[in-house]
Design a protein around this motif. Structure first.
Motif, short mmCIF file in Angstrom:
data_model
loop_
_atom_site.label_atom_id
_atom_site.label_comp_id
_atom_site.label_asym_id
_atom_site.label_seq_id
_atom_site.Cartn_x
_atom_site.Cartn_y
_atom_site.Cartn_z
N ALA A 194 8.29 77.24 -0.33
CA ALA A 194 8.15 77.09 -1.76
C ALA A 194 9.16 76.59 -2.54
CB ALA A 194 7.66 78.36 -2.42
N SER A 195 10.49 76.95 -1.86
CA SER A 195 11.75 76.53 -2.55
C SER A 195 12.21 75.04 -1.84
CB SER A 195 12.97 77.47 -1.99
OG SER A 195 12.63 78.75 -2.79
N ALA A 196 11.47 74.45 -1.17
CA ALA A 196 11.84 73.28 -0.46
C ALA A 196 11.13 71.95 -0.69
CB ALA A 196 11.49 73.29 1.36
N ALA A 197 10.64 72.08 -2.00
CA ALA A 197 10.11 70.89 -2.66
C ALA A 197 10.21 70.87 -4.09
CB ALA A 197 8.81 70.50 -2.00
N ASP A 198 9.82 69.64 -4.82
CA ASP A 198 9.61 69.76 -6.30
C ASP A 198 8.21 70.13 -6.46
OD1 ASP A 198 12.40 69.05 -7.08
OD2 ASP A 198 11.92 67.31 -5.96
N ILE A 199 7.38 69.56 -5.39
CA ILE A 199 6.02 69.63 -5.81
C ILE A 199 5.26 69.97 -4.65
CG2 ILE A 199 3.75 67.95 -6.17
CD1 ILE A 199 6.00 65.93 -7.50
N GLN A 200 4.22 71.09 -4.80
CA GLN A 200 3.44 71.63 -3.67
C GLN A 200 2.28 70.91 -3.76
OE1 GLN A 200 4.31 73.91 -1.65
NE2 GLN A 200 4.98 75.84 -2.63
N CYS A 201 1.77 70.46 -2.37
CA CYS A 201 0.47 69.48 -2.39
C CYS A 201 -0.37 70.37 -1.36
CB CYS A 201 0.88 68.44 -2.21
SG CYS A 201 -0.61 66.99 -2.37
N PRO A 202 -1.09 71.17 -1.58
CA PRO A 202 -1.86 71.88 -0.60
C PRO A 202 -2.97 70.85 -0.16
CG PRO A 202 -2.17 72.77 -2.59
CD PRO A 202 -1.17 72.14 -2.93
N ASP A 203 -3.48 71.10 1.23
CA ASP A 203 -4.71 70.32 1.43
C ASP A 203 -5.81 71.17 2.04
OD1 ASP A 203 -3.56 70.91 4.04
OD2 ASP A 203 -3.44 69.03 4.83
N PRO A 204 -6.36 71.55 1.11
CA PRO A 204 -7.49 72.49 1.67
C PRO A 204 -8.74 71.68 2.12
CG PRO A 204 -7.39 72.85 -0.49
CD PRO A 204 -6.25 72.03 -0.11
N TYR A 205 -9.01 71.30 3.46
CA TYR A 205 -10.24 70.66 3.47
C TYR A 205 -11.54 71.27 3.97
CZ TYR A 205 -6.69 66.95 4.51
OH TYR A 205 -5.57 65.96 4.68
N PHE A 206 -12.37 70.98 3.27
CA PHE A 206 -13.70 71.57 3.42
C PHE A 206 -14.68 70.93 2.68
CE2 PHE A 206 -14.77 73.65 -0.60
CZ PHE A 206 -13.59 73.22 -1.37
N ILE A 207 -16.14 71.10 2.90
CA ILE A 207 -17.14 70.27 2.51
C ILE A 207 -17.90 71.43 1.69
CG2 ILE A 207 -19.22 69.11 2.66
CD1 ILE A 207 -18.03 67.79 5.22
N PRO A 208 -17.98 71.45 0.42
CA PRO A 208 -18.51 72.56 -0.37
C PRO A 208 -20.01 73.08 0.10
CG PRO A 208 -17.30 71.03 -1.93
CD PRO A 208 -17.47 70.33 -0.51
N SER A 209 -20.85 72.25 0.15
CA SER A 209 -22.23 72.74 0.60
C SER A 209 -22.14 73.04 2.02
CB SER A 209 -23.35 71.75 0.19
OG SER A 209 -22.79 70.67 0.83
N VAL A 210 -21.27 72.64 2.89
CA VAL A 210 -21.28 73.26 4.31
C VAL A 210 -20.80 74.77 4.39
CG1 VAL A 210 -20.06 72.93 6.51
CG2 VAL A 210 -21.33 71.04 5.20
N VAL A 211 -19.78 74.87 3.64
CA VAL A 211 -19.12 76.40 3.40
C VAL A 211 -19.93 77.16 2.38
CG1 VAL A 211 -16.97 75.45 4.44
CG2 VAL A 211 -17.00 75.78 2.05
N GLY A 212 -20.38 76.67 1.57
CA GLY A 212 -21.16 77.34 0.42
C GLY A 212 -20.50 77.78 -0.66
N SER A 213 -19.20 77.34 -0.73
CA SER A 213 -18.29 77.90 -1.84
C SER A 213 -17.19 76.82 -2.21
CB SER A 213 -17.70 79.07 -1.10
OG SER A 213 -16.68 79.47 -2.04
N LEU A 214 -16.56 76.89 -3.30
CA LEU A 214 -15.26 76.31 -3.44
C LEU A 214 -14.23 77.20 -3.44
CD1 LEU A 214 -16.60 74.49 -6.74
CD2 LEU A 214 -16.20 73.26 -4.45
#
Lengths: 981, 315
Positions: A617-637
């Motif tokens: 958290a202290s190692a950047a100005d901006i956090q950019c998560p990449d949670p890859y998933f397909i909504p209807s495949v996992v049934g949730s956001l």
């Protein structure tokens, strides 16, 4: 030999969270099941009187002898290879005690390799304990130990889908090995567990065993379940001696300070305790050294919700890391909560935090530099000596040590807020000294902070964040909307200018494209990728906590080479550093060095795990998560929500939040969609949902991952520009201050809603986060007619409430401006556009290159499972770009033998090529040709049609286009039979 | 008596229809079962519901009788027109049923015909022998699947029977009420000797797949087949390259015959980490569920699938 089951792999792909793969191995890997399905049982945990249990692993106390014996059942029938495992459960008001007796005829063959805490215990013969306080079936703790007594523990959320190894419980275990068995005694203090939501004496509990002594994995479980991480099936344990009403402690944090005391250090600790429910009066806080359990300090506390308790100081021989246990007890001495809290002991008699300028202690040309604001925190010694009676003098000096501004401020408490007015600062470096004094005889302490006033960059842009983490480009809010990577979509073929104007940003891993990007009106980030950038061969990030001189030299050269480019927007610091085992301190040093070299461009990091978001958290100005998933495949956001919430910066910290979302299908990365249709691309609707929900959750920019092959997917190719237009329209909403929030509400838990007042109009985003259609009653916060942007309809509240329908993962944007969203296209019309594209897919009569006639496509180096764009009758679709060493070829297996007489190829740059046919015995050359080369103005390429006669004396089954040396791509290929001539 | 039963009986090779509950308990019972199955099969044949089977079938479940697995864990079962639809009811990550099958040295191929998959989301079916840590194999798309039980579970095979776990995965969901997972429509399951149609693969001589070792692929095709190729993939579905060719070209063992074979020697220079594409190096493992797909031009199924849990040492 341990293997992963198909199911494990299946879940691993689903989560795309390789960092936690070993957790899956621990539990979810065990996807086999108990023979008869059964539901959780409810049992009473025993109690005892008499001597306390001495944790030596021997189970020799009377209490154990009298305790009912439970058995662990094998998850499968291991026949003669199976073994018995006995479990005894006891408890008292303070702890849960588990006695486990593992019969083991092959003691010498047991695996017991892990000796360090929190390593992969599940690879050893081990016991796993799952405790779900309050039986929430969602939030539980997993504790593992092997036959050496090595421990590992995890906090598990969302019913087994989110793991955090940052949790360290205060549980203890002792193990004994003798004869043909090994046994263990574990004590889990109730107070060490969070999640006590219920005031009932019921918990969820399961105990499992993993055995490898036979050379194969064997799994045993007390609860009857089919996978370890299934809290709904944990047995229910009544623990009548427990008083859960007492377990009122929520979170505990510590603040520390030290001062020299002769040869030692005096340590001051202030604890902040948050309570779930009001505690009884007379509670106390006790600080213990975790390693020895020696009490360091204790104090009485007061307060019922959130209380600060100053502990009496204690002495330590040295500074550095200290792992503590904080126990909160009631007046009778009973534990109300216990947490392991690591702290770092540092000597800082006075600490200064600057809040203006908000970002990197730097005034930029686009902001006034006439006032400095900050907070000064005194060390405990000064406070004890009467800090409030002293005075704080702040003095700003320039590089020539000339005083530019000064001021004196009363010290009212430990935290003193100051505002130092100063003349408009000229460019240069400054030093702010904050000096505290109390009386003439008192020792003065001071801290200095470097401040900077930087000029407008001579070339390039001034890019920074404001106090709320919003990106400012030359002082104006900027919402990056774009892509991770530039190799795709034919930056070569189309040229960057061909992208919609809303696409304003690319993560650029090829500096050679800098000029082309900028010429195309696009900004970009450059990858420095934790030191793996162009030309660097250093791989030190997993070995050191700071940059080596060689790394500094390389970084400096790289940054200085590109920092003045007018298209540069940011530095892309690292890609999922947690997976590369990048040390957090190393990355922080890397970040600070780059920030020092270039104050004009922020740094961001992409993370694919919750742990990564925390430790870096202290190692950047901006956090950019990449949670890859397909909504209807996992049934949730939910995955998106978990990641963005974890990445959301604290208010006022000038840290930003972007997101890299899935705009690709795994089949386009070489996986086979034929054998797993779930590896598809997300649909336009799904992609719209994750982006707009991301905005609702605070994402203020997008660097989506869309590899070049995704352009062949009509849902994304057609849908993404519309989504990007919506994001661009929402720019005022995205950049609005937090204070602009509207009091809107959803009465349906499946529909989440957030609104803001922007430029005099109200915008409300509502997202159906479930995979089911719902009707929702929404309070938008205003009367009158609301336009649903961009759906070409309006809604009017009745009694301040509207009722609206949501399809799965549907998003509605409401705005009380009747003209809102003009120019945006309704999602329904986008659907129609995609459907029209599909309907337009055509092929001339006689063309054997059709989806219904091609059984397989492969090319040199790999199979090729996304080839539909190659013969869809539309020449602007992406086709085949040969990769790897020459000769390169693409091959088609037909469903029927054929005798084609002509090949028609559309390509912008295909050189010499050969067409071969497989006769059933061998490959024969059936034609040759030379593709044309066409470059449009601006550097873009346009496909050119080339026809080649084919000679097929025998019917062929397969056809191959061979590009021997020259390369080139194919956008479209038809292979015509004679009947078509 | 059905045509199939008649043929099998004449060869002295009785077909055991899967009753899923009681195979191989006693010889006497087995004999009774054979008689009973024969009688039931005859009824099926007369009612026009029998399906043609391969020669050498030791056991078959063709869903012409009430479907009674040994145990069922959260699987929705619908039998219709002699086919079964299976779907994951629980949607918490795993569902399965179990059944017992006979096996001997000759009959050790488990085959299933997957006709159709419906529904959205992650999906796959899989088989696993009870008490085994390795899966036997599985898949997610229609086709004919063949798994060599003896090769994967040599110890179980020697026992003469296997309790098989039949998984149907429908992807996780937290919706309430839980929707049914994707449905798999199976035509039949069989234990056979040499299949009439199917594909299997093996590492010649056993051991790990490494540079210099040979992978042998055997495909049985129905009449009309003109070409057979075979692609090898890892458990992420990513192509496993053993040579510069992304597939193995098979040739007939005999002119006009129905058996095709291809053998490839692993060449140096082809790295295999088992990690998904684009992923960073993860912790090492050695055994991977390799999957293979044969593409048949002309005659029978176009796609034949198989799996092989194998140690791979290619770095």
């Amino acid at each position: 030999m341990k293997t992963l089951s198909l199911t494990t792999v299946f879940r691993k792909i689903k989560d795309k969270n390789m960092y936690f793969a070993f957790y899956l191995v621990c539990g979810v890997a065990a996807m086999a099941a108990l023979a008869p399905p059964a539901f959780a049982e409810t049992l009473d945990a025993g109690t005892w009187s008499g001597a306390p249990i001495h944790l030596d692993g021997k189970l020799d106390e009377d209490a154990w002898r009298r305790a009912p014996v439970q058995s662990l059942s094998s998850l499968k029938d291991y026949g003669a290879e199976g073994v018995k495992t006995e479990l005894r459960v006891l408890h008292d008001a303070s702890a849960l005690y588990l006695g486990v007796l593992c019969y083991e005829p092959k003691m010498a063959q047991m695996r017991s390799a892990v000796t360090q805490r929190d390593n992969m215990i599940c690879m050893d013969d081990c016991i796993e304990i799952f405790v779900d306080p309050g039986h929430s079936k969602e939030h539980y703790y997993q504790m593992l130990f092997n036959s050496l007594g090595t421990q590992q523990d995890l906090e598990v959320l969302e019913g087994g889908r989110v793991f955090s190894k940052l949790w360290n419980g205060g549980w203890r275990v002792a193990v004994n090995r003798e004869g043909g068995r090994w046994s263990a005694e574990a004590a889990i203090p109730w107070a060490s567990l969070g999640g006590w939501k219920l005031l009932e004496t019921r918990i969820g509990l399961n105990v499992t065993r993993e055995r490898y002594a036979t050379g194969q994995q064997q799994l045993y479980s007390w609860s009857r379940l089919d996978r370890f991480h299934d809290p709904a099936r944990f047995n229910e344990l009544r623990v009548l001696a427990l008083d859960p009403a007492r377990l009122v402690v929520g979170n505990v944090t510590l603040g520390t300070d030290v001062e020299p005391e002769g040869e030692k250090w005096r340590v001051f600790v202030e604890s902040t305790v948050t309570f779930n429910r009001p505690p009884p009066s007379g509670w106390t806080v006790h600080l213990l050294e975790a390693e020895t359990r020696r009490e360091l300090a204790s104090a009485k506390g007061e307060g019922t919700q959130k209380a600060r308790v100053v502990l009496p100081p204690f002495e330590r021989a040295g500074l550095g890391a200290l792992t503590t246990i904080v126990e909160v007890k009631d007046a009778s001495g009973a534990l109300m909560g216990s947490r392991i809290v690591p702290v770092e002991l540092r000597y800082e008699p006075i600490r200064v935090e600057i809040t203006r300028p908000a970002y990197r202690n730097t005034f930029y040309a686009s902001e006034p530099a006439t006032e400095i604001e900050g907070v000064v925190r005194l060390g405990h010694r000064l406070v004890r000596q009467g800090g409030a009676g002293g005075r704080l003098q702040c003095r700003l000096t320039d590089a020539a040590e000339k005083v530019v501004a000064s001021g004196e401020f009363p010290v009212g408490s430990m935290d003193t807020v100051f505002k130092l007015a100063c003349p408009a600062l000229a460019e240069g470096n400054y030093t702010l000294e904050c000096r505290y004094e109390r009386g003439a005889s008192s020792e003065a302490v001071a801290a200095t902070v470097a401040l900077h006033r930087v000029p407008k960059p001579a070339s390039g842009n001034e890019v920074r964040l404001d106090a709320e983490g919003r990106l400012l480009l030359n002082g104006a809010p900027f919402v990056p909307i774009g892509w991770y990577g530039v190799e795709w979509i034919g930056a070569v073929r189309k040229g960057f200018a061909a992208f919609p104007k809303e696409v304003n940003f690319f993560d650029n891993n090829r500096p050679a494209e800098n000029d082309a990007l900028y010429a195309g009106g696009k900004y970009f980030s450059l990858e420095v990728h934790h030191g793996k950038f162009e030309g660097s061969k250093h791989t030190e990030w997993d070995k050191r906590d700071d940059l080596s001189d060689a790394m500094r030299k390389n970084v400096k050269a790289f940054i200085e080479q590109y920092r003045s480019h007018p298209g540069l927007l940011a530095w892309y610091l690292a890609d999922e550093p947690e997976i590369w085992d990048v040390r957090p301190l190393w990355l922080e040093d890397f970040y600070r060095y780059i920030a020092e070299l270039d104050p004009y461009h922020p740094c961001y990091v992409i993370h694919d795990s919750l742990v990564g978001l925390k430790i870096y958290a202290s190692a950047a100005d901006i956090q950019c998560p990449d949670p890859y998933f397909i909504p209807s495949v996992v049934g949730s956001l939910q995955k998106l929500k978990s990641f963005l919430q974890a990445a959301r910066p604290k208010e006022g910290t000038a840290r930003g939040l972007w997101a890299t979302l899935q705009t690709f299908g795994y089949h386009q990365m070489g996986l086979d969609i034929l054998t797993d249709p779930a590896k598809r691309c997300p649909t336009y609707r799904e992609t719209r949902a994750v982006h707009l929900y991301g905005i609702m959750l605070g994402a203020a920019g997008f660097a989506d991952f869309m590899p070049q092959t995704a352009d062949s997917d009509p849902e994304l190719r057609i849908g993404m520009p519309h989504i990007q237009k919506e994001i661009a329209w929402l720019k005022p909403y995205i950049t609005a201050a937090a204070s602009a929030a509207l009091p809107c509400q959803s009465e349906n838990p499946s529909v989440e809603i957030v609104g803001k007042r922007v430029d005099g109009k109200d915008i409300v985003i509502a997202v159906n986060v479930s995979g089911s259609p719902v009707e929702a009653r929404l309070r938008l916060g205003g009367e009158g007619e609301w336009r649903v942007v961009p759906e070409d309809r309006t809604v009017t509240p009745s009694g301040a409430v509207i009722t609206d329908s949501f399809q799965p993962f549907d998003v509605h944007i409401y705005c009380n401006d009747p003209k809102a969203g003009e120019g945006l296209v309704s999602p329904r019309k986008v659907d129609e556009e995609i459907a029209a594209y599909r309907a337009a897919i055509k092929t001339p009569e006689g063309n054997v290159m059709r989806l219904d006639n091609v059984a397989m496509i492969c090319s040199s180096g790999s199979t090729y499972s996304y080839g539909e764009g190659l013969f869809d009758g539309i020449t602007d679709g992406l086709g085949w770009s040969p990769m790897g060493d020459a000769p390169r070829w693409i091959e088609f297996v037909f469903r029927k033998e054929c005798r084609p007489v002509r090949a028609i190829i559309h390509s912008p740059n295909l050189g010499h090529f050969e067409v071969q046919g497989w006769t059933g015995e061998s490959w024969v050359s059936i034609g040759q040709g030379n593709g044309a080369f066409s470059r449009l103005s601006g550097g873009a390429l346009a496909p050119v049609k080339t026809e080649v006669p084919l000679s097929t004396p025998k019917p062929i089954i397969k056809l191959r286009v061979l590009v021997p040396n020259t390369g080139g791509e194919i956008n479209e290929i038809w292979v015509m039979e004679e009947s078509a001539i | 008596m059905s045509t199939r039963q008649n043929e099998e009986s004449q060869r002295g090779n009785p077909v055991r229809r899967g009753c899923f509950q009681c195979a191989h308990k006693t010889k006497k019972f087995a004999f009774s079962l054979i008689l009973m199955v024969g009688w039931l099969s005859a009824i099926s044949a007369f009612s026009g519901q029998s399906k043609q089977g391969d020669e050498g079938i030791l056991w078959q479940e063709d869903f012409t009788q009430p479907f009674q697995p040994e145990s069922v864990m959260s699987v929705d079962i619908v039998v219709s027109e002699n086919r079964v639809w299976l779907a994951d009811k629980q949607r918490r990550g795993s569902s399965h049923l179990t059944f017992d099958i006979p096996i001997d040295e000759t009959h050790h191929y488990l085959q299933c015909s997957l006709l159709e998959v419906s529904g959205e989301g992650y999906r796959c079916f899989g088989f696993k022998g009870e008490g085994e840590s390795m899966d036997l194999g599985g898949g997610a798309v229609p086709g004919l699947y063949t798994f060599d039980i003896q090769q994967t579970y040599p110890a179980l095979a020697a026992k003469g029977k296997v309790r098989m776990w039949f998984f149907v995965h429908g992807g996780y969901t937290e919706e309430t009420p839980t929707p049914l997972g994707p449905s798999f429509k199976f035509d039949w399951l069989r234990v056979t000797s040499e299949p009439k149609e199917g594909v299997v693969m093996s590492v010649v001589g056993g051991g790990a797949l490494k540079v210099g070792s040979k992978l042998m692929v055997t495909v049985w095709t129905l009449p009309g087949a003109k070409d057979v190729t075979f692609e090898l993939r890892d458990d992420h579905g990513k192509t496993v390259l053993l040579t510069s060719d992304p597939y193995i070209q098979l040739k007939r063992l005999k002119p006009g015959g129905n058996v095709w074979q291809g053998e490839v020697t692993v060449e140096p220079g082809y790295c295999f980490t088992g990690d998904p594409p684009g992923a960073k190096p993860s912790h090492k493992r050695k055994v991977f569920m390799l999957s293979g797909a044969a593409t048949v031009v002309g005659g029978g199924h176009e796609k034949l699938f198989t799996n092989l849990p194998a140690e791979v040492e290619l770095e």
